[in-house]
Write an enzyme that holds these catalytic residues in place. Structure first.
Site, short mmCIF file in Angstrom:
data_model
loop_
_atom_site.label_atom_id
_atom_site.label_comp_id
_atom_site.label_asym_id
_atom_site.label_seq_id
_atom_site.Cartn_x
_atom_site.Cartn_y
_atom_site.Cartn_z
N THR B 44 0.82 -1.21 0.00
CA THR B 44 0.00 0.00 0.00
C THR B 44 0.86 1.27 0.00
O THR B 44 0.50 2.27 -0.62
CB THR B 44 -0.92 -0.04 1.24
OG1 THR B 44 -1.73 -1.21 1.15
CG2 THR B 44 -1.81 1.18 1.30
N SER B 49 -2.04 8.01 -2.90
CA SER B 49 -2.11 9.37 -3.45
C SER B 49 -0.90 10.23 -3.13
O SER B 49 -0.80 11.36 -3.62
CB SER B 49 -3.37 10.08 -2.94
OG SER B 49 -4.53 9.34 -3.29
N HIS B 53 -2.72 14.35 4.32
CA HIS B 53 -4.02 14.95 4.59
C HIS B 53 -3.91 15.91 5.77
O HIS B 53 -3.22 15.63 6.75
CB HIS B 53 -5.04 13.87 4.94
CG HIS B 53 -5.42 12.99 3.78
ND1 HIS B 53 -6.49 13.25 2.98
CD2 HIS B 53 -4.84 11.86 3.30
CE1 HIS B 53 -6.58 12.31 2.04
NE2 HIS B 53 -5.59 11.46 2.21
N SER B 348 -0.23 9.77 5.94
CA SER B 348 -0.17 11.03 6.69
C SER B 348 0.10 10.76 8.16
O SER B 348 0.82 11.50 8.82
CB SER B 348 -1.49 11.78 6.57
OG SER B 348 -1.97 11.76 5.25
N CYS B 407 19.39 7.71 -16.94
CA CYS B 407 17.96 7.93 -17.17
C CYS B 407 17.79 9.36 -17.65
O CYS B 407 18.02 10.30 -16.91
CB CYS B 407 17.17 7.71 -15.87
SG CYS B 407 15.47 8.35 -15.91
#
Lengths: 129, 511, 421
Positions: B44, B49, B53, B348, B407
């Site tokens: 996870t 995102s 928060h 968060s 890269c």
């Protein structure tokens, strides 16, 4: 292919692979599979391609082989110096599976002679120093 | 094995497990982190995102609300200390329907009750000035200046590195297959290669935490974690400035919206969906899910340039019916401490979770002494793209590999890749390198650099190029060498149209 | 600060031809900046033949073609900076300059009378397509797989599905087959191949590999390594038709779904880019919107044939050299407009007073057409016409504009090239 043996006249349409233009070439086959005419080709290469393709198709083969003793390169690119029978293409790559080159290699150096009994040599197309 | 006994085993090297490990490493105790995957940040923590928060979302009084607000407060200084990319860009919850703006007032009130600072409602004009690409229909928004974005890969890696240099042991490719109470006290933790003993076990196993919990809990106390999938689009840095803040949609009767946010790497991230699925490995995207994100993004932000997309992905949140974090010793299982159901806003809250769980663990261990000092994380890998020309030249003069760009999309040098591998808990795979220095994370997605990065990995790890993996065993770059088919079966060509037989060198690749 | 008359960014086929031309037999100082440790760019991994018929009158492999140009660049006396990555191109009052980095010299700034952009293109990655499913090992762009096979001697997979019928994908279908892999099919979203017809024949038909037109990959399965892909038919709008999916067990998915000019440096330099070609907007001298900055090859627009890249780059090198010498155009250019059936035309502007006697405009059509003429008109008058039996988007076309014909019209406001019956 394969219609030739029937002894009937037929047309065969091919895409010429001799240059990027990819002409659509029509081969008029006469009795016994004999080529009577070739049309649609923009240049003589198309004519020779079409005649070979319906009788004894050929291809050039390109691959790579490992090279020993080079400073930077691990492999060199190779090609058959001229085309081999289409049916022998896989025999050629199989025959090259155990071939190694030794540096220095120049473009054009022969890497394998008479590959897979085709009578065609394989030469380097890249350098290794 | 099993003779030596750790004070603590932490199961799971996601952001929470690593935050806990770092806090534990301040104490005089022995600790080991077990991770099923080949690296930290593989579940996870890597697919979310990437935002911090502010803390107005969670219901007042919940653990989630408290740890979110505390974590949000800790995150900035922590990232500063660790050298992790973090930017307090602020967030907006956009209302596009005048009839529903009461929802903003409710969020504002909740946020204030949760202790979130500086929240206020901005009206249409100010909103448009703050966020020029907000949807035309936007009427107002909740403005949270403490909202932020963070690099979750860097954060997890940095937490783990700090723990490692301060004595915490990490074992990768070590999925826990069993947990048993020891006759005296503590627990035996079994992996495919070992059984390890510990006085305290911390369960930070993400979507799998319920499985571990259910091995030790009382029959009536089972936990169920439902993986909740979120699908995302990542847009190229050319689109990164399309919004300036993290833009959320005010939830409506029609459902929860998606967010549109810049990332610390300068990309634009759009998502997620929220789909309850069965499969705890179900990180696959779907055509419907990806289309839903596109549709919903348009509700709050106009003209999101999806033509600039470079990647799609999906992650799983560890959702639990009570919708709160489950943290604490499991009743009837002394010394087994849950850090479970850490769904959003888990990233968060991670700094606060690390402290809280460590507090619980230390109490169970009888209060181990604090060390005199916590060794700092090894200096972050230089990011050449942010160096001055003089500083970069000096670096390249000292270490020529820092002058060789591998890269081109992200401007990452061979030196950075080498350092990503050589560090404590260094990268072992292409993805491991990508998480640490972003090689392969740009617009060509590794099409250009992955063979070059793989060569560096093979050289540094002393393995065959074919054995280099994308993300651990089973994800090798190649299945063998080019001549396998012919060398393995001399004289027996595979006719076109039939699969070639597996050749011996394929085994070599999986070593 | 080092200074050259012409600095060429990129040592692939475009950059090498530009450098040789700019050098003009030793009249000008020229530097080629190449990020790799060797010259030749992507040609070095294109071990197949099919290069050089136009330029050398013989069919060469990629490395041979590259070596001829690398040798020509060396003979010309152009300076070559290997292992050097250009970070920035900018234009100031003193003329353009580039900033590059290398292990040997760190970050350095190099001044130029003119700069030629020749960075080539990159492949569109899987992520850009948003193919549903997992993201395991075994998904490669065709060019990446080509490098693994031809330079590293690795076999990326044994059972392969290819999405996209771009030339590299077709070439790799044959290449992998020759190395013992099995290519199950090539799926192409469009109702026509995007590669050359001859590659369909010699790379697919020769080995019995099916080309599935109007098909795409709608799912990737496999968590660590690709285990299967689902291939579905698409409707006229390119949308998958539900219920048509066929599952192909495989360990590898190759993508040959488009090449994108690599214009990040150009964009940062303020060069105007065409949304159609995704390359710079150039005039007949191949100069971009930034004075003194020129572009050629695949960074300008994606070509099918390297021979035409070399031709175009030769002109870019000549014109960049002339600019460095102080030559300037008339200051008045007219647009070349893509008309009916034409998707893009390069160059986009022409200085009629300055243009060469014959100027080749290269273009792509927007669909498949049979028996049409490519017609260039200026002020309603036909200034060029070329009859074609078949036109497809996958094959670049060209029309030659004659300066004399344009001058003969007096004033020209625009040149429109379109398809006519």
């Amino acid at each position: 292919m394969g219609a030739g043996g029937a002894g009937e006249k037929s047309d065969k349409v091919l895409t010429c692979i001799r240059c990027p233009r990819g002409c659509r070439v029509t081969v008029a086959l006469g009795a016994g599979g004999k080529v009577e005419a070739v049309s649609g080709n923009a240049c003589p290469r198309g004519d020779s391609y079409a005649r070979a393709e319906v009788t004894a198709p050929v291809r050039s083969v390109t691959t790579t082989v490992p090279v020993d003793g080079a400073r930077d390169e691990g492999r060199v690119a190779v090609k058959t110096v001229r085309e081999v029978p289409k049916g022998a293409v896989l025999d050629v790559v199989r025959a090259l599976a155990d071939v190694r080159a030794t540096a220095p290699v120049e473009i054009g150096d022969v890497i394998a002679r008479d590959v897979a009994g085709t009578g065609v040599d394989v030469v380097a197309t890249s350098r290794a120093r | 094995m099993g003779e030596s006994c750790y004070d603590v085993i932490v199961i799971g090297a996601g952001v929470c497990g690593c935050a806990i490990a770092r806090e534990l490493s301040r104490r005089r105790l022995s600790a080991c982190v077990l991770e099923a995957e080949e690296d930290v940040c593989c579940g996870t923590s890597k697919a979310n995102s990437a935002i911090v928060h502010a803390g107005f979302d969670a219901a007042t009084g919940t653990l989630m609300a408290r740890l979110n607000v505390e974590g949000s407060r800790l995150m900035g200084p922590l990232c500063e200390e660790l050298g992790v990319d973090y930017d307090r860009i602020g967030s907006l919850v956009v209302c596009v329907d005048g009839a529903q703006r009461g929802g903003l007032d409710a969020l504002l009130a909740r946020g204030r009750a949760n202790g979130v600072a500086d929240l206020r409602i901005v009206e249409r004009e100010e909103l448009r000035a703050l966020e020029p690409n907000v949807a035309d229909a936007a009427v107002a928004a909740l403005w949270a200046p403490t909202g932020a974005i963070v690099n979750p890969f860097q954060l997890t890696v940095a937490l783990a590195e700090t723990a490692a240099v301060n004595g915490v042991e990490f074992r990768f490719l070590s999925p826990v297959t069993g947990i048993a109470r020891r006759p005296d006290a503590g627990w035996d933790v079994t992996t495919p290669s070992d059984t390890l003993a510990a006085r305290v076990v911390v369960n930070a196993a993400g979507v799998h935490a319920d499985e571990l919990h259910n091995l030790v809990c009382a029959p009536g106390d089972r936990l169920e974690i439902a993986p909740r999938r979120g699908q995302y689009h990542v847009l190229d840095v050319t689109a990164g400035a399309h919004v300036r803040h993290t833009v959320f949609a005010l939830p409506t009767r029609l459902g929860k919206g998606v967010l549109v946010t810049p990332t610390t790497g300068g990309n634009l991230l759009v998502g997620p969906t929220a789909e309850d699925i069965e499969d705890k490995g179900g990180v696959d995207t779907t055509a419907d899910g990806l289309a839903e994100v596109v549709r919903k993004a348009a509700l709050t932000v106009r003209g999101v340039p999806f033509s600039e997309r470079i990647r799609t992905f999906a992650g799983l949140r560890a959702h639990q019916a009570g919708h709160d974090f489950v943290i604490g010793e499991v009743p009837g299982a002394p010394g087994f401490v849950n850090c479970a159901a850490i769904e959003s806003p888990g990233l968060s809250a991670a700094p606060a979770i690390g402290r809280m769980v460590t507090g619980i663990v230390c109490e169970l261990l009888g209060g181990p002494a604090e060390k005199d000092e916590l060794l700092p994380r090894p200096a972050p890998i230089p990011d050449v793209a942010r160096l001055s020309p003089e500083a970069w030249s000096a670096l390249a003069a000292a270490r020529p590999e820092y002058g060789r760009v591998v890269c081109r999309c992200r401007t990452v040098t061979e030196g950075q890749v080498v350092d990503a591998i050589r560090r404590p808990l260094g990268a072992r795979s292409l993805d491991g390198v990508k998480r640490r220095v972003e090689a392969g994370m740009g617009r060509c997605q590794g099409g250009f650099c992955s063979p070059r990065v793989a060569q560096i990995l093979a050289r540094e790890l002393g393995c065959d190029l074919a054995a280099v993996t994308l993300s651990g065993p089973g994800s090798e770059l190649a299945v063998g060498t080019d001549k396998d088919a012919w060398a393995g079966a001399p004289g027996v060509p595979a006719a076109p149209g039939t699969p070639a037989p597996a050749a011996p060198a394929g085994e070599e690749a999986s070593r | 600060m080092r200074r050259y008359d012409v600095v060429v960014v990129g040592g692939g086929p475009a950059g090498l031809a530009a450098a040789v031309a700019a050098r003009a037999g030793g009249r000008r100082s020229v530097a080629v900046i190449e990020r790799d440790r060797e010259l030749g760019g992507i040609l070095n991994q294109c071990v197949h033949s099919g290069f050089g018929l136009v330029t050398f009158g013989e069919e060469l492999t990629g490395p041979e073609y590259a070596a001829r140009w690398a040798d020509a660049a060396a003979e010309s006396g152009a300076e070559v900076l290997l292992g050097s990555m250009v970070l920035d191109v900018s234009a100031g009052p003193e003329g353009p300059a580039v900033t590059c980095v290398s292990a040997e010299r760190g970050v350095e700034r190099i001044g130029a009378g003119a700069v030629v952009l020749a960075m080539g293109c990159r492949e569109r990655p899987a992520g850009a397509l948003g193919i549903p499913g997992f993201r395991p090992a075994g998904v490669f762009t065709a060019g990446c797989a080509q490098r693994l096979v031809n330079r590293e001697g690795l076999l990326p997979g044994r059972e392969v599905v290819i999405l996209g019928s771009g030339d590299i994908g077709l070439i790799m279908a044959r290449r992998l087959t020759l190395e013992g892999a099995h290519v199950a099919c090539v799926a192409e979203l469009m109702p026509y191949s995007s590669g050359l017809k001859r590659n369909v024949v010699q790379c697919l038909d020769d080995f019995g590999i099916p080309l599935l037109l109007s098909h795409t990959v709608t799912r990737v399965e496999g968590r660590r390594r690709v285990e299967a892909v689902e291939v579905s038919r698409v409707d006229g709008a390119g949308r998958p038709v539900p219920g048509t999916g066929v599952r192909y067990p495989c360990d590898t998915l190759l993508l040959s779904v488009g090449l994108l000019p690599e214009n990040e440096l150009s964009r940062a330099a303020g060069v105007e880019l065409s949304p159609v070609t995704r390359g710079p907007v150039v005039d007949d001298s191949l100069m971009t919107s930034v004075p003194g900055v020129f572009a050629c090859g695949n960074v300008l627009h994606v070509h099918d044939l390297v021979d035409y890249v070399s031709q175009e780059a030769t002109r870019a090198g000549e014109c960049a050299g002339a600019w460095a010498d102080g030559a300037r155009g008339s200051g008045r250019t007219v647009p070349v407009v893509a008309g009916t059936g034409v998707r893009s035309a390069v160059p986009q502007r022409v200085d009629v007073a300055r243009m060469p006697d014959e100027l080749v405009v290269r273009l792509r059509v927007d669909g498949v057409y049979e028996r049409r003429s490519l017609v260039a008109r200026a002020g309603g008058e036909v200034v060029a016409r070329r009859r074609r039996d078949i036109l497809v988007p996958g094959e670049m076309e060209q029309v030659t504009l004659r300066r004399e014909a344009l001058l003969g019209l007096g004033g020209v406001d625009a040149i429109t090239i379109g398809l006519e019956a």
